[in-house]
Design a protein around this motif. Sequence first.
Motif, PDB file in Angstrom:
ATOM      1  N   LEU A  80      26.176  45.095  41.842  1.00 46.14           N
ATOM      2  CA  LEU A  80      27.120  44.909  40.742  1.00 46.14           C
ATOM      3  C   LEU A  80      28.551  45.236  41.172  1.00 46.14           C
ATOM      4  N   LEU A  81      28.704  46.235  42.035  1.00 45.74           N
ATOM      5  CA  LEU A  81      30.027  46.545  42.572  1.00 45.74           C
ATOM      6  C   LEU A  81      30.552  45.364  43.384  1.00 45.74           C
ATOM      7  N   LEU A  82      29.685  44.740  44.151  1.00 43.62           N
ATOM      8  CA  LEU A  82      30.073  43.550  44.906  1.00 43.62           C
ATOM      9  C   LEU A  82      30.469  42.427  43.960  1.00 43.62           C
ATOM     10  N   GLN A  83      29.696  42.241  42.889  1.00 41.08           N
ATOM     11  CA  GLN A  83      30.023  41.196  41.914  1.00 41.08           C
ATOM     12  C   GLN A  83      31.388  41.429  41.283  1.00 41.08           C
ATOM     13  N   VAL A  84      31.659  42.672  40.906  1.00 33.81           N
ATOM     14  CA  VAL A  84      32.965  42.996  40.318  1.00 33.81           C
ATOM     15  C   VAL A  84      34.076  42.742  41.331  1.00 33.81           C
ATOM     16  N   GLY A  85      33.836  43.099  42.585  1.00 32.00           N
ATOM     17  CA  GLY A  85      34.835  42.865  43.617  1.00 32.00           C
ATOM     18  C   GLY A  85      35.122  41.399  43.839  1.00 32.00           C
ATOM     19  N   VAL A  86      34.082  40.561  43.811  1.00 28.48           N
ATOM     20  CA  VAL A  86      34.272  39.119  43.976  1.00 28.48           C
ATOM     21  C   VAL A  86      35.095  38.558  42.825  1.00 28.48           C
ATOM     22  N   VAL A  87      34.809  38.993  41.602  1.00 24.35           N
ATOM     23  CA  VAL A  87      35.597  38.550  40.449  1.00 24.35           C
ATOM     24  C   VAL A  87      37.046  38.991  40.592  1.00 24.35           C
ATOM     25  N   GLY A  88      37.243  40.217  41.077  1.00 30.17           N
ATOM     26  CA  GLY A  88      38.605  40.699  41.278  1.00 30.17           C
ATOM     27  C   GLY A  88      39.369  39.860  42.281  1.00 30.17           C
ATOM     28  N   LEU A  89      38.716  39.516  43.372  1.00 27.31           N
ATOM     29  CA  LEU A  89      39.366  38.668  44.377  1.00 27.31           C
ATOM     30  C   LEU A  89      39.703  37.298  43.813  1.00 27.31           C
ATOM     31  N   ALA A  90      38.801  36.753  43.005  1.00 29.16           N
ATOM     32  CA  ALA A  90      39.010  35.410  42.467  1.00 29.16           C
ATOM     33  C   ALA A  90      40.022  35.386  41.336  1.00 29.16           C
ATOM     34  N   ALA A  91      40.043  36.443  40.512  1.00 32.96           N
ATOM     35  CA  ALA A  91      40.889  36.435  39.319  1.00 32.96           C
ATOM     36  C   ALA A  91      42.222  37.148  39.530  1.00 32.96           C
ATOM     37  N   ILE A  92      42.182  38.336  40.105  1.00 32.97           N
ATOM     38  CA  ILE A  92      43.383  39.167  40.176  1.00 32.97           C
ATOM     39  C   ILE A  92      44.292  38.785  41.339  1.00 32.97           C
ATOM     40  N   VAL A  93      43.716  38.651  42.525  1.00 30.79           N
ATOM     41  CA  VAL A  93      44.539  38.454  43.722  1.00 30.79           C
ATOM     42  C   VAL A  93      45.459  37.236  43.619  1.00 30.79           C
ATOM     43  N   PRO A  94      45.000  36.075  43.151  1.00 29.48           N
ATOM     44  CA  PRO A  94      45.914  34.926  43.093  1.00 29.48           C
ATOM     45  C   PRO A  94      46.969  35.034  41.987  1.00 29.48           C
ATOM     46  N   ASN A  95      46.836  36.020  41.105  1.00 32.27           N
ATOM     47  CA  ASN A  95      47.723  36.092  39.943  1.00 32.27           C
ATOM     48  C   ASN A  95      48.513  37.391  39.855  1.00 32.27           C
ATOM     49  N   THR A  96      48.639  38.097  40.963  1.00 32.94           N
ATOM     50  CA  THR A  96      49.328  39.394  40.916  1.00 32.94           C
ATOM     51  C   THR A  96      50.771  39.287  40.445  1.00 32.94           C
ATOM     52  N   SER A  97      51.415  38.164  40.681  1.00 33.52           N
ATOM     53  CA  SER A  97      52.825  38.029  40.324  1.00 33.52           C
ATOM     54  C   SER A  97      53.061  37.972  38.823  1.00 33.52           C
ATOM     55  N   LEU A  98      52.045  37.645  38.037  1.00 31.33           N
ATOM     56  CA  LEU A  98      52.268  37.513  36.596  1.00 31.33           C
ATOM     57  C   LEU A  98      51.689  38.672  35.790  1.00 31.33           C
ATOM     58  N   LEU A  99      50.987  39.601  36.439  1.00 26.46           N
ATOM     59  CA  LEU A  99      50.306  40.673  35.717  1.00 26.46           C
ATOM     60  C   LEU A  99      51.273  41.757  35.264  1.00 26.46           C
ATOM     61  N   THR A 100      51.074  42.234  34.024  1.00 35.12           N
ATOM     62  CA  THR A 100      51.931  43.262  33.447  1.00 35.12           C
ATOM     63  C   THR A 100      51.098  44.435  32.930  1.00 35.12           C
ATOM     64  N   THR A 101      51.770  45.565  32.756  1.00 38.84           N
ATOM     65  CA  THR A 101      51.088  46.765  32.265  1.00 38.84           C
ATOM     66  C   THR A 101      50.632  46.600  30.822  1.00 38.84           C
ATOM     67  N   HIS A 102      51.469  45.988  29.975  1.00 40.77           N
ATOM     68  CA  HIS A 102      51.106  45.825  28.569  1.00 40.77           C
ATOM     69  C   HIS A 102      49.850  44.973  28.416  1.00 40.77           C
ATOM     70  N   ALA A 103      49.763  43.895  29.177  1.00 40.98           N
ATOM     71  CA  ALA A 103      48.569  43.057  29.117  1.00 40.98           C
ATOM     72  C   ALA A 103      47.347  43.808  29.648  1.00 40.98           C
ATOM     73  N   ALA A 104      47.542  44.654  30.657  1.00 32.00           N
ATOM     74  CA  ALA A 104      46.438  45.438  31.198  1.00 32.00           C
ATOM     75  C   ALA A 104      45.889  46.395  30.147  1.00 32.00           C
ATOM     76  N   MET A 105      46.770  47.010  29.370  1.00 31.54           N
ATOM     77  CA  MET A 105      46.335  47.940  28.327  1.00 31.54           C
ATOM     78  C   MET A 105      45.549  47.210  27.244  1.00 31.54           C
ATOM     79  N   LEU A 106      46.057  46.056  26.822  1.00 34.04           N
ATOM     80  CA  LEU A 106      45.342  45.271  25.818  1.00 34.04           C
ATOM     81  C   LEU A 106      44.006  44.787  26.376  1.00 34.04           C
ATOM     82  N   ALA A 107      44.007  44.331  27.626  1.00 32.11           N
ATOM     83  CA  ALA A 107      42.779  43.853  28.255  1.00 32.11           C
ATOM     84  C   ALA A 107      41.741  44.962  28.359  1.00 32.11           C
ATOM     85  N   ALA A 108      42.182  46.174  28.681  1.00 35.08           N
ATOM     86  CA  ALA A 108      41.255  47.296  28.796  1.00 35.08           C
ATOM     87  C   ALA A 108      40.589  47.591  27.455  1.00 35.08           C
TER      88      ALA A 108
END
Length: 213
Positions: A80-108
């Motif tokens: 499951l840790l590997l699965q979460v890591g794969v999702v992170g690579l696919a979702a987060i890494v290509p979009n780091t330039s648009l990510l904000t703290t406020h959206a992270a708080m709402l997402a959490a």
Amino acid sequence: MTRPQIALVLHALALIAALIPTVPALTQALGGPQGYLLSLCLYWLGFCLPVIFLHVRKRRGPRLFSESLPWRDWWIPGLLLLQVGVVGLAAIVPNTSLLTTHAAMLAALVALVNGTLEEVAWRGGFLTRFADRPRLGFVLGWVLFTAWHAPLALSHGIDFDGGWMALVGGAAGLGLLWNWIAWRTGSIFWVSIAHVLTNFMAFWVLFDANGFA
């Protein structure tokens, strides 16, 4: 199937049927972000909480929320840790330039509520009600969990990273993995953690890309 099993399946089908017109109507009337969040709230209130109350609360097995694993299954948290890591690579890494703290708080916040309620309602509900017919419960729970994501693809003003195929296909792939682990272990503890973390990353990108925060 027994009457409670039929009731659970019909409840899921009614949810999907109700959301097909509701999601596009709300997202068009209120705007994408507001309508999407309201649709999630209606889903939690109209499906997840009632299923937990009617099918899980007093009928669950003793292992449903257990973190303990037999020695032969201690590779599951690593998977499951590997699965979460794969999702992170696919979702987060290509979009780091648009990510904000406020959206992270709402997402959490949304991920914590959604991931937890979904696991108890979907995996917990079908594990509990179909304990006597595990294969049928496995298939029905997985298919219906996947299908409920289809109405979300009808949202107006919401762009999903990868389009509707990534949304529904991701739900199918991850749902199959989580279903298999939950049915193997009889517990939703580990898959709930993976679900919340996965939702957090997916929602973070979704919320920033669509102006939620």
